[in-house]
Design an enzyme around this catalytic site. Sequence first.
Site, mmCIF file in Angstrom:
data_model
loop_
_atom_site.group_PDB
_atom_site.id
_atom_site.type_symbol
_atom_site.label_atom_id
_atom_site.label_comp_id
_atom_site.label_asym_id
_atom_site.label_seq_id
_atom_site.Cartn_x
_atom_site.Cartn_y
_atom_site.Cartn_z
ATOM 1 N N GLY A 1 0.791 -1.139 -0.088
ATOM 2 C CA GLY A 1 -0.091 -0.021 0.051
ATOM 3 C C GLY A 1 0.988 1.060 -0.078
ATOM 4 O O GLY A 1 0.740 2.160 -0.784
ATOM 5 N N LYS B 1 15.680 -16.383 -2.383
ATOM 6 C CA LYS B 1 14.783 -17.381 -2.978
ATOM 7 C C LYS B 1 13.447 -17.109 -2.979
ATOM 8 O O LYS B 1 12.664 -17.501 -3.934
ATOM 9 C CB LYS B 1 15.216 -18.603 -2.118
ATOM 10 C CG LYS B 1 14.596 -19.997 -2.729
ATOM 11 C CD LYS B 1 15.025 -20.635 -3.859
ATOM 12 C CE LYS B 1 16.220 -21.681 -3.551
ATOM 13 N NZ LYS B 1 16.959 -21.790 -5.008
ATOM 14 N N GLN C 1 12.607 -15.305 -6.054
ATOM 15 C CA GLN C 1 12.537 -16.168 -7.153
ATOM 16 C C GLN C 1 11.163 -16.755 -7.237
ATOM 17 O O GLN C 1 10.788 -16.964 -8.485
ATOM 18 C CB GLN C 1 13.863 -17.018 -7.138
ATOM 19 C CG GLN C 1 15.049 -16.359 -7.075
ATOM 20 C CD GLN C 1 16.194 -17.359 -6.803
ATOM 21 O OE1 GLN C 1 16.033 -18.650 -7.109
ATOM 22 N NE2 GLN C 1 17.183 -17.164 -6.077
ATOM 23 N N CYS D 1 -16.456 10.690 17.559
ATOM 24 C CA CYS D 1 -17.561 10.067 17.137
ATOM 25 C C CYS D 1 -18.202 9.543 18.554
ATOM 26 O O CYS D 1 -18.867 10.150 19.194
ATOM 27 C CB CYS D 1 -17.291 8.772 16.293
ATOM 28 S SG CYS D 1 -18.861 8.311 15.324
ATOM 29 N N GLN E 1 -20.008 11.525 21.726
ATOM 30 C CA GLN E 1 -21.265 10.901 22.401
ATOM 31 C C GLN E 1 -20.859 10.597 23.790
ATOM 32 O O GLN E 1 -21.902 11.154 24.669
ATOM 33 C CB GLN E 1 -21.815 9.669 21.668
ATOM 34 C CG GLN E 1 -22.233 9.758 20.310
ATOM 35 C CD GLN E 1 -22.422 8.510 19.669
ATOM 36 O OE1 GLN E 1 -22.496 7.530 20.355
ATOM 37 N NE2 GLN E 1 -22.866 8.632 18.245
ATOM 38 N N HIS F 1 -15.356 11.753 11.724
ATOM 39 C CA HIS F 1 -14.133 11.128 11.696
ATOM 40 C C HIS F 1 -13.182 11.881 11.185
ATOM 41 O O HIS F 1 -12.726 11.788 9.974
ATOM 42 C CB HIS F 1 -14.241 9.894 11.177
ATOM 43 C CG HIS F 1 -14.637 8.628 12.089
ATOM 44 N ND1 HIS F 1 -14.253 8.191 13.115
ATOM 45 C CD2 HIS F 1 -16.036 8.437 12.206
ATOM 46 C CE1 HIS F 1 -14.745 7.525 13.913
ATOM 47 N NE2 HIS F 1 -16.231 7.582 13.299
ATOM 48 N N GLU G 1 -10.149 12.621 11.166
ATOM 49 C CA GLU G 1 -8.730 11.753 11.001
ATOM 50 C C GLU G 1 -8.728 11.226 9.398
ATOM 51 O O GLU G 1 -7.774 11.066 8.753
ATOM 52 C CB GLU G 1 -8.550 10.568 11.831
ATOM 53 C CG GLU G 1 -9.389 9.404 11.896
ATOM 54 C CD GLU G 1 -10.719 9.593 12.844
ATOM 55 O OE1 GLU G 1 -11.293 10.778 13.054
ATOM 56 O OE2 GLU G 1 -11.457 8.593 13.255
HETATM 57 N N1 GLN Z 1 -21.368 3.277 18.159
HETATM 58 C C1 GLN Z 1 -21.613 4.781 18.028
HETATM 59 C C2 GLN Z 1 -22.826 4.889 16.808
HETATM 60 O O1 GLN Z 1 -23.139 4.070 16.099
HETATM 61 C C3 GLN Z 1 -20.343 5.418 17.605
HETATM 62 C C4 GLN Z 1 -20.073 4.887 16.252
HETATM 63 C C5 GLN Z 1 -18.401 5.336 15.911
HETATM 64 O O2 GLN Z 1 -17.821 6.009 16.808
HETATM 65 N N2 GLN Z 1 -17.804 5.431 14.894
HETATM 66 O O3 GLN Z 1 -23.386 5.965 16.559
#
Ligand code: GLN
Length: 573
Positions: A23, A193, A196, A391, A395, A530, A532
């Site tokens: 990758g 090897k 190969q 995420c 929550q 997310h 990231e």
């Molecule tokens: N479990 C939570 C949801 O489904 C958070 C999901 C997550 O962190 N990607 O909303």
Amino acid sequence: MKQKIKTRFVLVAGGVISGVGKGVISGSIGKILKEHGLKTTLIKIDPYINYDAGTLRPTEHGEVWVTEDGGEIDQDLGTYERFMNMSIPKKNNITTGQIYKSVIDRERAGEYLGKTVQFVPHITDEIINRIKQAAEGYDIAVIEIGGTAGDYENVPFLFAIKALERELGADHFAYVLVTYLPVPAHIDEMKTKPTQQAIRLLGEQGILPDYIVCRSQFPLDDIRRKKIEAFAHLSSDRIIAAPDIASIYHMPLGLEQQDFGKKLLKQLHLTSKHTPDWNAWQERVHHIEHPEKKISVAIIGKYLANGSFSMTDSYISICHALIHAGAELNAGVDITWIDAERFETNPEKLDDLQSFDGVIIPGGFGNTGVEGKIKAIEYVRTHDIPFVGLCYGLQLATIEFARNVCGLKDAHTTEVDPKTPYPIIDVLPLQKELLQTNQYGGTMRLGAYEATLKAGTLVHQLYQKAEQKAEVKVVYERHRHRYEVNPTFVPVLEKKGLLFSGRHVRADDTNLMEFLELTGHPFFVATQAHPEFKSRLGNPNPVFAGFVAACCQAKEKQSFVQPGAAKQSSVAL
Ligand code: GLN
């Protein structure tokens, strides 16, 4: 007559063993070709039967990567995006499951008009069509094929690629074999090897490599190079050395030193459109490999007792987002993985968090470690430790605030406690239906959604700073979740000081909370997204850029208060 496509293809196949960095090699080739001015994209072929990576366990297969258009994909697409600084759509990931599903769906719909549906031409045509669709409009498409030469599952794809080569002409293709040269400890000698044998196995599918990229722990010496040349019938300039490096971002530089870009272009009858300028990239790589300063960050998650390897892979995009942000600030980021459950059994361990410059609560599912994560959030909130919640992290930060600041005892997410008196986090009606009918694959809130930012908030400032000139009002980050902050509780949370700095307003006017922050705290930011997934080297995500800057400040402040005080930088799992 069918219009012949102009795209050239570089096929990257692996030999010997998996996990040697195909990758990274593919992403580096893509980056090099892009730097030469060619419009380049990357395609990943995954020969597994799963339709996509959405239902794969991260501890087994690594992180599930989410594309802008909502695909749940193999993490290699993430590597490509990080090298290429571009979004790659879900159609660029082709799996055996997708191929067979569409052929069988078509057969059920009577589209083959009574013909016998066969491997050749129906399966191979489907593969070729998908490759063409993903490559359309590009000068070059780098195709990485998962697994290693000799795998039964790869055969249909290699067969289809040979068929595409026959259609377009051999001048449209370059074949790269990535191998590994082990040095068994007891003989202390690099062995050729397995390489190969990989050459031979690929040859059985009619593919003779044009280049062999030799991954190894130590630099490739002349004796081994000559041996490989002889076996592959290649000139020595086509054997490319790729020994271990401190940072994967060094790879394009190492390949370019051997003029790999120019060689590939020559073979594909293309010319470089401009001379690559690697200075900025080189400087960032230098910052990653030799940072001026170091910060230490704890990532608190749910970890199965599988060793730190699988954890790094499950959260690989977070690690890279931290690296990218650090590269801009000349700061190295030491990551310590902490199992959230340890705070449930040993609450006194929360004090260990003092030794970190920042804490991240990443995404997650289910109830394991949830109370430990909530305790950790309370600790960082009340001890002014920089914090990012991603995420599930957003929550749980909302739940912590509801319980401990708003006094809503036993507030929870219905994901963990369906009978909670205060369902602060709940599932929207459509998601409820999907769950009741067991429709799990590809049905979460997936991909990029717009968030409108509240002017003057920290989150707004972070995105504004990244954008520099243009005024930022809305941002798009990628999502993968079912549950949401329950809009009913937003007023009470806000009244007590939780600042929702970004919202997504749905067509039916429902407000979904996308970002939150706390004023008066050095850095307390959480997002339902997310971010990231949109961080690239040279283009770090604003949330991570802000977090790493806050960690650097926290570290400076601490060394000012306690001159010379050594900080403990790792907490055992
Ligand atoms: N479990 C939570 C949801 O489904 C958070 C999901 C997550 O962190 N990607 O909303």
